[in-house]
Design an enzyme around this catalytic site. Structure first.
Site, PDB file in Angstrom:
ATOM      1  N   PHE A  17       0.808  -1.231   0.000  1.00 13.33           N
ATOM      2  CA  PHE A  17       0.000   0.000   0.000  1.00 13.33           C
ATOM      3  C   PHE A  17       0.837   1.276   0.000  1.00 13.33           C
ATOM      4  O   PHE A  17       0.344   2.341  -0.337  1.00 13.33           O
ATOM      5  CB  PHE A  17      -0.929   0.014   1.243  1.00 13.33           C
ATOM      6  CG  PHE A  17      -0.214   0.448   2.507  1.00 13.33           C
ATOM      7  CD1 PHE A  17      -0.046   1.799   2.807  1.00 13.33           C
ATOM      8  CD2 PHE A  17       0.328  -0.485   3.381  1.00 13.33           C
ATOM      9  CE1 PHE A  17       0.633   2.200   3.951  1.00 13.33           C
ATOM     10  CE2 PHE A  17       1.010  -0.097   4.521  1.00 13.33           C
ATOM     11  CZ  PHE A  17       1.166   1.258   4.806  1.00 13.33           C
ATOM     12  N   LYS A  23      -1.215  -7.479  -9.226  1.00 13.26           N
ATOM     13  CA  LYS A  23      -2.171  -7.519  -8.109  1.00 13.26           C
ATOM     14  C   LYS A  23      -1.791  -6.368  -7.174  1.00 13.26           C
ATOM     15  O   LYS A  23      -0.915  -6.486  -6.337  1.00 13.26           O
ATOM     16  CB  LYS A  23      -2.050  -8.878  -7.379  1.00 13.26           C
ATOM     17  CG  LYS A  23      -3.292  -9.374  -6.699  1.00 13.26           C
ATOM     18  CD  LYS A  23      -3.750  -8.694  -5.448  1.00 13.26           C
ATOM     19  CE  LYS A  23      -2.870  -8.536  -4.277  1.00 13.26           C
ATOM     20  NZ  LYS A  23      -3.399  -7.485  -3.356  1.00 13.26           N
ATOM     21  N   GLU A  54      -4.892  -3.910  -2.068  1.00 15.63           N
ATOM     22  CA  GLU A  54      -6.343  -3.724  -1.997  1.00 15.63           C
ATOM     23  C   GLU A  54      -6.703  -2.459  -1.214  1.00 15.63           C
ATOM     24  O   GLU A  54      -7.847  -2.013  -1.237  1.00 15.63           O
ATOM     25  CB  GLU A  54      -7.015  -4.955  -1.370  1.00 15.63           C
ATOM     26  CG  GLU A  54      -6.760  -5.161   0.120  1.00 15.63           C
ATOM     27  CD  GLU A  54      -5.379  -5.731   0.462  1.00 15.63           C
ATOM     28  OE1 GLU A  54      -4.501  -5.778  -0.427  1.00 15.63           O
ATOM     29  OE2 GLU A  54      -5.186  -6.127   1.623  1.00 15.63           O
ATOM     30  N   SER A  99       5.310  -6.888   3.300  1.00 14.68           N
ATOM     31  CA  SER A  99       5.818  -7.229   4.631  1.00 14.68           C
ATOM     32  C   SER A  99       6.637  -8.519   4.601  1.00 14.68           C
ATOM     33  O   SER A  99       6.509  -9.344   3.685  1.00 14.68           O
ATOM     34  CB  SER A  99       4.641  -7.388   5.593  1.00 14.68           C
ATOM     35  OG  SER A  99       3.837  -8.467   5.174  1.00 14.68           O
ATOM     36  N   CYS A 119       9.512   1.914   3.312  1.00 15.71           N
ATOM     37  CA  CYS A 119      10.395   0.798   3.670  1.00 15.71           C
ATOM     38  C   CYS A 119      11.806   1.275   3.912  1.00 15.71           C
ATOM     39  O   CYS A 119      12.603   0.594   4.538  1.00 15.71           O
ATOM     40  CB  CYS A 119      10.384  -0.256   2.576  1.00 15.71           C
ATOM     41  SG  CYS A 119      11.106   0.337   1.051  1.00 15.71           S
ATOM     42  N   GLU A 131       9.442  -4.104  12.935  1.00 16.68           N
ATOM     43  CA  GLU A 131       9.222  -2.949  12.062  1.00 16.68           C
ATOM     44  C   GLU A 131       7.939  -2.260  12.531  1.00 16.68           C
ATOM     45  O   GLU A 131       6.899  -2.903  12.643  1.00 16.68           O
ATOM     46  CB  GLU A 131       9.060  -3.425  10.615  1.00 16.68           C
ATOM     47  CG  GLU A 131       8.843  -2.286   9.646  1.00 16.68           C
ATOM     48  CD  GLU A 131       8.614  -2.755   8.218  1.00 16.68           C
ATOM     49  OE1 GLU A 131       7.855  -3.713   8.013  1.00 16.68           O
ATOM     50  OE2 GLU A 131       9.195  -2.148   7.301  1.00 16.68           O
TER      51      GLU A 131
HETATM   52  P1  NAD Z   1       1.536  -6.610   3.038  1.00 15.68           P
HETATM   53  O1  NAD Z   1       2.554  -7.675   3.080  1.00 15.68           O
HETATM   54  O2  NAD Z   1       0.456  -6.620   4.036  1.00 15.68           O
HETATM   55  O3  NAD Z   1       0.818  -6.605   1.604  1.00 15.68           O
HETATM   56  C1  NAD Z   1       1.567  -6.687   0.419  1.00 15.68           C
HETATM   57  C2  NAD Z   1       0.730  -7.411  -0.636  1.00 15.68           C
HETATM   58  O4  NAD Z   1       0.495  -8.753  -0.198  1.00 15.68           O
HETATM   59  C3  NAD Z   1      -0.624  -6.773  -0.865  1.00 15.68           C
HETATM   60  O5  NAD Z   1      -0.884  -6.778  -2.251  1.00 15.68           O
HETATM   61  C4  NAD Z   1      -1.578  -7.661  -0.104  1.00 15.68           C
HETATM   62  O6  NAD Z   1      -2.848  -7.731  -0.675  1.00 15.68           O
HETATM   63  C5  NAD Z   1      -0.912  -9.018  -0.166  1.00 15.68           C
HETATM   64  N1  NAD Z   1      -1.201  -9.829   1.028  1.00 15.68           N
HETATM   65  C6  NAD Z   1      -1.536  -9.389   2.260  1.00 15.68           C
HETATM   66  N2  NAD Z   1      -1.697 -10.433   3.110  1.00 15.68           N
HETATM   67  C7  NAD Z   1      -1.450 -11.549   2.398  1.00 15.68           C
HETATM   68  C8  NAD Z   1      -1.445 -12.935   2.716  1.00 15.68           C
HETATM   69  N3  NAD Z   1      -1.717 -13.381   3.941  1.00 15.68           N
HETATM   70  N4  NAD Z   1      -1.128 -13.814   1.740  1.00 15.68           N
HETATM   71  C9  NAD Z   1      -0.829 -13.383   0.491  1.00 15.68           C
HETATM   72  N5  NAD Z   1      -0.836 -12.076   0.138  1.00 15.68           N
HETATM   73  C10 NAD Z   1      -1.139 -11.160   1.066  1.00 15.68           C
HETATM   74  O7  NAD Z   1       2.355  -5.220   3.064  1.00 15.68           O
HETATM   75  P2  NAD Z   1       1.766  -3.750   3.176  1.00 15.68           P
HETATM   76  O8  NAD Z   1       1.274  -3.527   4.550  1.00 15.68           O
HETATM   77  O9  NAD Z   1       0.878  -3.460   2.030  1.00 15.68           O
HETATM   78  O10 NAD Z   1       3.106  -2.896   2.956  1.00 15.68           O
HETATM   79  C11 NAD Z   1       3.972  -2.538   3.986  1.00 15.68           C
HETATM   80  C12 NAD Z   1       5.161  -3.463   4.053  1.00 15.68           C
HETATM   81  O11 NAD Z   1       5.852  -3.473   2.806  1.00 15.68           O
HETATM   82  C13 NAD Z   1       6.205  -3.034   5.088  1.00 15.68           C
HETATM   83  O12 NAD Z   1       6.673  -4.170   5.757  1.00 15.68           O
HETATM   84  C14 NAD Z   1       7.313  -2.419   4.229  1.00 15.68           C
HETATM   85  O13 NAD Z   1       8.603  -2.447   4.809  1.00 15.68           O
HETATM   86  C15 NAD Z   1       7.243  -3.287   3.029  1.00 15.68           C
HETATM   87  N6  NAD Z   1       7.854  -2.650   1.882  1.00 15.68           N
HETATM   88  C16 NAD Z   1       9.079  -3.087   1.496  1.00 15.68           C
HETATM   89  C17 NAD Z   1       9.719  -2.478   0.431  1.00 15.68           C
HETATM   90  C18 NAD Z   1      11.077  -2.938  -0.001  1.00 15.68           C
HETATM   91  O14 NAD Z   1      11.483  -2.587  -1.086  1.00 15.68           O
HETATM   92  N7  NAD Z   1      11.789  -3.706   0.797  1.00 15.68           N
HETATM   93  C19 NAD Z   1       9.095  -1.409  -0.242  1.00 15.68           C
HETATM   94  C20 NAD Z   1       7.829  -1.007   0.192  1.00 15.68           C
HETATM   95  C21 NAD Z   1       7.212  -1.627   1.251  1.00 15.68           C
END
Ligand code: NAD
Length: 504
Positions: free
Chosen positions: A156, A180, A183, A233, A288, A388
């Protein structure tokens, strides 16, 4: 399914060049984090819709992979021009659904636009290598061929930049793509996809499905998906890496972080303080590469009061309001999580220098606001250090020497980014050599590389060898084929049968 009082359309699926209304029964709200207004709804695609998107991508691949590289490049040239033209319009939507300021939303788009600009160089980026006469009359050369249908799963926090890390380079390399988006804020991502269609991306080459775990798992396991790019994440990224890896796909997972800024006492004081506060609290700490730990070395410990005073000055407000420095966090759930971690810091004995809980933002009482929060006296075992936080919370630690600071950073499992603030070239050189983190800033608080390089987070922040964008992603999105060839002038020379291994 119409939503009253909103200029936003419900999110649709993109399958084979058509925007489709999903037949699902599962719809989620896209909520403005400052007001709780439901902007629109997002469908969680059905299994057959996901299959249809993958099938469209698989069909389109048969012709797209043969499309000349110059034609693919020209689409990217058009796309970069369109993104530039529509940047302000997209930023308004992005800010409303994500909560970051308009200026920061424009930055989000711009950092993605840079990747599209780089994709315009695909002609030279995708070149193979050639070695003449590696043995008598034998030449060897490599082809960098597209691999097929690739999938991208995005978080997000950067709804423009991160999708743009993925689909433009994948498509420019001759692959087709199923995206994808998050959401929680897919609307601005969809605007970028719409521009890609306008730029000339043919039907089926780029497809979009929405959803959560079921859709992600379907992408990770479908036989026709060849590669999965994930950003999000650590928990989900690890799951995606394992699942898609077990199903034979290439996977790159960019995950969570704990980014330390190490401050030596010889650093430029005001520049450094400005950088720490900007990188710690900008985007409400939801980057991030945000600074989440400040390590004050030696006499720099005396800078804590100034750090606090500067953080205290930040204006917390809705991003629609002028002069806002810190907006809301993405959701009520995210806010509860951050507040829980602040509570844990207090319980575990950290000193709460600045308390951002209970902040009141007039006119936006329902917003997910947390003010800048600063802890000192943080130790390695506290949850505010081991986890984090992904909110506007900065943990300050103190050590006596640069060696101790390096040891502290290297002992932390994450390896996304780190920074050193100093005027000493020798200290900087020692730091860049000895620090075990993939992206290092020297007097730069958020060292995200420009797209001619690659995003090189490391250790616990990444699974897979190759990072997003730059040369590494060209490797990720292509299969290297090595051709060894010999051409005979005629049949007049007969060397006879050779049963040994050499090529002569
Ligand atoms: P998230 O992991 O909750 O969601 C990421 C994606 O995975 C979304 O599209 C979501 O719909 C999907 N998802 C969520 N739960 C899932 C599940 N149980 N099974 C399969 N898919 C699932 O992450 P977020 O909260 O949207 O983003 C924040 C996180 O992203 C932080 O941890 C941040 O550090 C990380 N991030 C990392 C980088 C990097 O380059 N290292 C860059 C941006 C964000």
């Amino acid at each position: 399914m119409s939503v009253p009082n909103t200029p936003y359309q419900n999110a649709r699926l993109l399958i084979d060049g058509e925007w489709i209304e999903s037949q699902t029964t599962e719809w989620h709200d896209i909520v403005n984090p400052a007001t709780q207004q439901v902007l629109a709804k997002v469908p969680f695609a059905t299994a057959s819709e996901v299959n249809a998107a993958i099938a469209a991508a698989q069909r389109a691949f048969q012709t797209w992979k043969l499309t000349p590289i110059g034609a693919r490049m020209r689409i990217m040239l058009k796309l970069q021009a369109l993104i530039r033209e529509h940047s302000k319009r997209i930023a308004t939507v992005l800010s409303a659904e994500q909560g970051k300021t308009i200026a920061d939303a424009e930055g989000d788009i711009f950092r993605g636009l840079e990747v599209v600009e780089h994709a315009c160089s695909i002609g030279t980026l995708q070149m193979g290598e050639f070695a003449e006469n590696v043995a008598g009359g034998v030449d060897t050369y490599t082809l960098r061929q597209p691999i097929g249908v690739c999938a991208g799963i995005t978080p997000f926090n950067f709804p423009a930049m991160i999708p743009l890390w993925m689909f433009p380079m994948a498509i420019a390399c001759g692959n087709t793509f199923v995206l994808k988006p998050s959401e929680q804020d897919p609307l601005s991502t969809l605007m970028l996809v719409e521009l890609a269609l306008e730029a000339g991306v043919p039907p089926g080459v780029l497809n979009v499905v929405h959803g959560g775990k079921d859709v992600v798992d379907a992408l990770c396991t479908h036989a026709d998906i060849k590669a999965v790019s994930f950003v999000g994440s650590t928990a989900v990224g690890t799951h995606v890496y394992d699942l898609a890896g077990r199903h034979g796909k290439r996977v790159q997972s960019m995950m969570g972080a704990k980014n330390h800024a190490v401050v030596l006492p010889d650093a430029n004081r005001q520049q450094t303080l400005n950088a720490l506060v900007g990188a710690g609290f900008g985007a409400a700490g939801q980057r991030c590469m945000a600074t989440s730990v400040v390590v004050l070395v030696g006499a720099a410990k005396q800078w804590l009061p100034d750090l606090k005073a500067l953080a205290q000055k930040l204006k917390v407000n809705a991003c629609s309001e002028a002069g806002t420095d810190v907006g809301p966090v993405i959701s009520k759930r995210a806010k509860e999580r951050v507040l829980g971690l602040i509570e844990s810091g207090i319980k575990e004995g950290a000193v709460l220098e600045l308390d951002g809980r209970g902040i009141n933002v007039p006119g936006f009482e329902q917003g997910n606001f947390i003010g800048p929060t600063l802890f000192s006296g943080v130790t390695k075992d506290m949850q505010i250090y081991t986890q984090e936080i992904f909110g506007p919370v900065l943990a300050v630690m103190e050590v006596d020497t640069l060696d101790q600071a390096i040891a502290l950073v290297n002992a932390n499992p994450f390896g996304n980014g780190t920074g050193l603030f100093t005027q000493s070239g020798a200290a900087a050189r020692k730091f860049q050599t000895e620090i075990d983190v993939g992206q290092v800033g020297i007097n730069i608080p958020i060292p995200v590389p420009v797209p001619f390089f690659s995003f090189t987070g490391s250790r616990g922040s990444k699974l897979g060898d190759l990072g997003p964008y730059g040369k590494q992603v060209v490797q990720f999105y292509t299969q290297t084929k090595t051709v060894t060839s010999r051409w005979f002038d005629d049949d007049s020379v007969n060397d006879g049968v050779n049963t040994t291994i050499n090529l002569r």
